[in-house]
Write a protein that holds these residues in place. Sequence first.
Motif, PDB file in Angstrom:
ATOM      1  N   SER A 106       0.822  -1.213   0.000  1.00 12.77           N
ATOM      2  CA  SER A 106       0.000   0.000   0.000  1.00 12.77           C
ATOM      3  C   SER A 106       0.857   1.265   0.000  1.00 12.77           C
ATOM      4  O   SER A 106       0.326   2.361   0.137  1.00 12.77           O
ATOM      5  N   SER A 107       2.160   1.113  -0.158  1.00 13.17           N
ATOM      6  CA  SER A 107       3.038   2.286  -0.141  1.00 13.17           C
ATOM      7  C   SER A 107       3.955   2.296  -1.355  1.00 13.17           C
ATOM      8  O   SER A 107       4.219   1.265  -1.968  1.00 13.17           O
ATOM      9  N   VAL A 108       4.411   3.489  -1.683  1.00 13.26           N
ATOM     10  CA  VAL A 108       5.336   3.671  -2.799  1.00 13.26           C
ATOM     11  C   VAL A 108       6.351   4.741  -2.403  1.00 13.26           C
ATOM     12  O   VAL A 108       5.993   5.750  -1.789  1.00 13.26           O
ATOM     13  N   THR A 109       7.619   4.478  -2.724  1.00 11.65           N
ATOM     14  CA  THR A 109       8.670   5.465  -2.488  1.00 11.65           C
ATOM     15  C   THR A 109       9.148   5.977  -3.834  1.00 11.65           C
ATOM     16  O   THR A 109       9.535   5.188  -4.702  1.00 11.65           O
ATOM     17  N   TYR A 110       9.097   7.295  -3.986  1.00 15.94           N
ATOM     18  CA  TYR A 110       9.529   7.961  -5.203  1.00 15.94           C
ATOM     19  C   TYR A 110      10.872   8.625  -4.953  1.00 15.94           C
ATOM     20  O   TYR A 110      11.116   9.157  -3.869  1.00 15.94           O
ATOM     21  N   VAL A 130       1.717   6.508   1.478  1.00 18.97           N
ATOM     22  CA  VAL A 130       0.834   5.377   1.726  1.00 18.97           C
ATOM     23  C   VAL A 130      -0.480   5.723   1.048  1.00 18.97           C
ATOM     24  O   VAL A 130      -1.015   6.828   1.238  1.00 18.97           O
ATOM     25  N   LEU A 131      -0.986   4.810   0.235  1.00 22.45           N
ATOM     26  CA  LEU A 131      -2.276   5.028  -0.403  1.00 22.45           C
ATOM     27  C   LEU A 131      -3.365   4.695   0.604  1.00 22.45           C
ATOM     28  O   LEU A 131      -3.347   3.620   1.226  1.00 22.45           O
ATOM     29  N   VAL A 132      -4.284   5.644   0.758  1.00 27.65           N
ATOM     30  CA  VAL A 132      -5.350   5.498   1.745  1.00 27.65           C
ATOM     31  C   VAL A 132      -6.697   5.800   1.117  1.00 27.65           C
ATOM     32  O   VAL A 132      -6.790   6.473   0.094  1.00 27.65           O
ATOM     33  N   ASP A 133      -7.738   5.289   1.754  1.00 27.50           N
ATOM     34  CA  ASP A 133      -9.110   5.623   1.389  1.00 27.50           C
ATOM     35  C   ASP A 133      -9.355   7.076   1.808  1.00 27.50           C
ATOM     36  O   ASP A 133      -9.043   7.459   2.937  1.00 27.50           O
ATOM     37  N   PRO A 139      -5.097   2.632   5.143  1.00 25.89           N
ATOM     38  CA  PRO A 139      -4.356   2.155   3.978  1.00 25.89           C
ATOM     39  C   PRO A 139      -5.178   1.205   3.116  1.00 25.89           C
ATOM     40  O   PRO A 139      -5.984   0.427   3.631  1.00 25.89           O
ATOM     41  N   VAL A 140      -4.959   1.305   1.809  1.00 30.39           N
ATOM     42  CA  VAL A 140      -5.600   0.403   0.847  1.00 30.39           C
ATOM     43  C   VAL A 140      -4.518  -0.197  -0.038  1.00 30.39           C
ATOM     44  O   VAL A 140      -3.490   0.436  -0.298  1.00 30.39           O
ATOM     45  N   PRO A 141      -4.732  -1.434  -0.501  1.00 28.14           N
ATOM     46  CA  PRO A 141      -3.746  -2.033  -1.405  1.00 28.14           C
ATOM     47  C   PRO A 141      -3.651  -1.228  -2.706  1.00 28.14           C
ATOM     48  O   PRO A 141      -4.641  -0.658  -3.171  1.00 28.14           O
ATOM     49  N   ILE A 142      -2.447  -1.200  -3.270  1.00 23.70           N
ATOM     50  CA  ILE A 142      -2.258  -0.529  -4.559  1.00 23.70           C
ATOM     51  C   ILE A 142      -3.010  -1.324  -5.618  1.00 23.70           C
ATOM     52  O   ILE A 142      -2.816  -2.539  -5.746  1.00 23.70           O
ATOM     53  N   SER A 143      -3.885  -0.658  -6.364  1.00 27.33           N
ATOM     54  CA  SER A 143      -4.693  -1.330  -7.387  1.00 27.33           C
ATOM     55  C   SER A 143      -3.809  -1.774  -8.555  1.00 27.33           C
ATOM     56  O   SER A 143      -2.686  -1.278  -8.731  1.00 27.33           O
ATOM     57  N   ASP A 144      -4.332  -2.687  -9.364  1.00 31.02           N
ATOM     58  CA  ASP A 144      -3.594  -3.148 -10.541  1.00 31.02           C
ATOM     59  C   ASP A 144      -3.289  -1.987 -11.483  1.00 31.02           C
ATOM     60  O   ASP A 144      -2.197  -1.913 -12.047  1.00 31.02           O
ATOM     61  N   ARG A 145      -4.241  -1.081 -11.653  1.00 32.51           N
ATOM     62  CA  ARG A 145      -4.030   0.089 -12.540  1.00 32.51           C
ATOM     63  C   ARG A 145      -2.871   0.934 -12.036  1.00 32.51           C
ATOM     64  O   ARG A 145      -1.983   1.300 -12.784  1.00 32.51           O
ATOM     65  N   TRP A 146      -2.887   1.283 -10.747  1.00 29.07           N
ATOM     66  CA  TRP A 146      -1.790   2.055 -10.153  1.00 29.07           C
ATOM     67  C   TRP A 146      -0.480   1.290 -10.298  1.00 29.07           C
ATOM     68  O   TRP A 146       0.542   1.850 -10.689  1.00 29.07           O
ATOM     69  N   ARG A 147      -0.513   0.004  -9.971  1.00 32.74           N
ATOM     70  CA  ARG A 147       0.712  -0.801  -9.982  1.00 32.74           C
ATOM     71  C   ARG A 147       1.314  -0.836 -11.388  1.00 32.74           C
ATOM     72  O   ARG A 147       2.540  -0.747 -11.541  1.00 32.74           O
TER      73      ARG A 147
END
Length: 160
Positions: A106-110, A130-133, A139-147
């Motif tokens: 649910s997180s991404v480091t840029y 952290v991606l959140v609602d 926190p929410v899981p990273i969706s396939d589209r985002w991923r």
Amino acid sequence: MLSPSTGPHGDFMSRPVPLKRSDFPVTQPLQTRWSDNDIYGHMNNTVHYQLFDTALNMWLIGEGLLEPSRSETIGVVVDTGCSYFAELAYPQPVLAGLRVERLGRSSVTYRIALFGDGETAAAQGHFTQVLVDRKTRRPVPISDRWRDVLTRASIPEPCS
């Protein structure tokens, strides 16, 4: 007492090496503003973070991942940092380089860098979101589209 060359655990701290424009699969042109310069005649250090945030969100919006006022999923920054290598100042145009360094559940480091006229970063930093609602802020899981989009902006894994 700590010496200037050691960290809190006694290990040697090393200064990051500025990255090159070619180290970034995504770039975003930005423009400095009159109000960005401080009394010393260069861009104030806090503005670098604003430009990092602007470049990242412009890219997310452009990729169709974020609609700031409506998206159900939003990114909340939980960690950030910046290293400075050269001055930037208004009216200088800036090129922001962006890449994904770590993609979690649910997180991404840029990694984000700001370039002036040269090929090496004037400043570079990181943002971990952290991606959140939007409503619950959980926190929410990273969706396939985002991923899929984030993976295209990722750096390749080192070879062993």
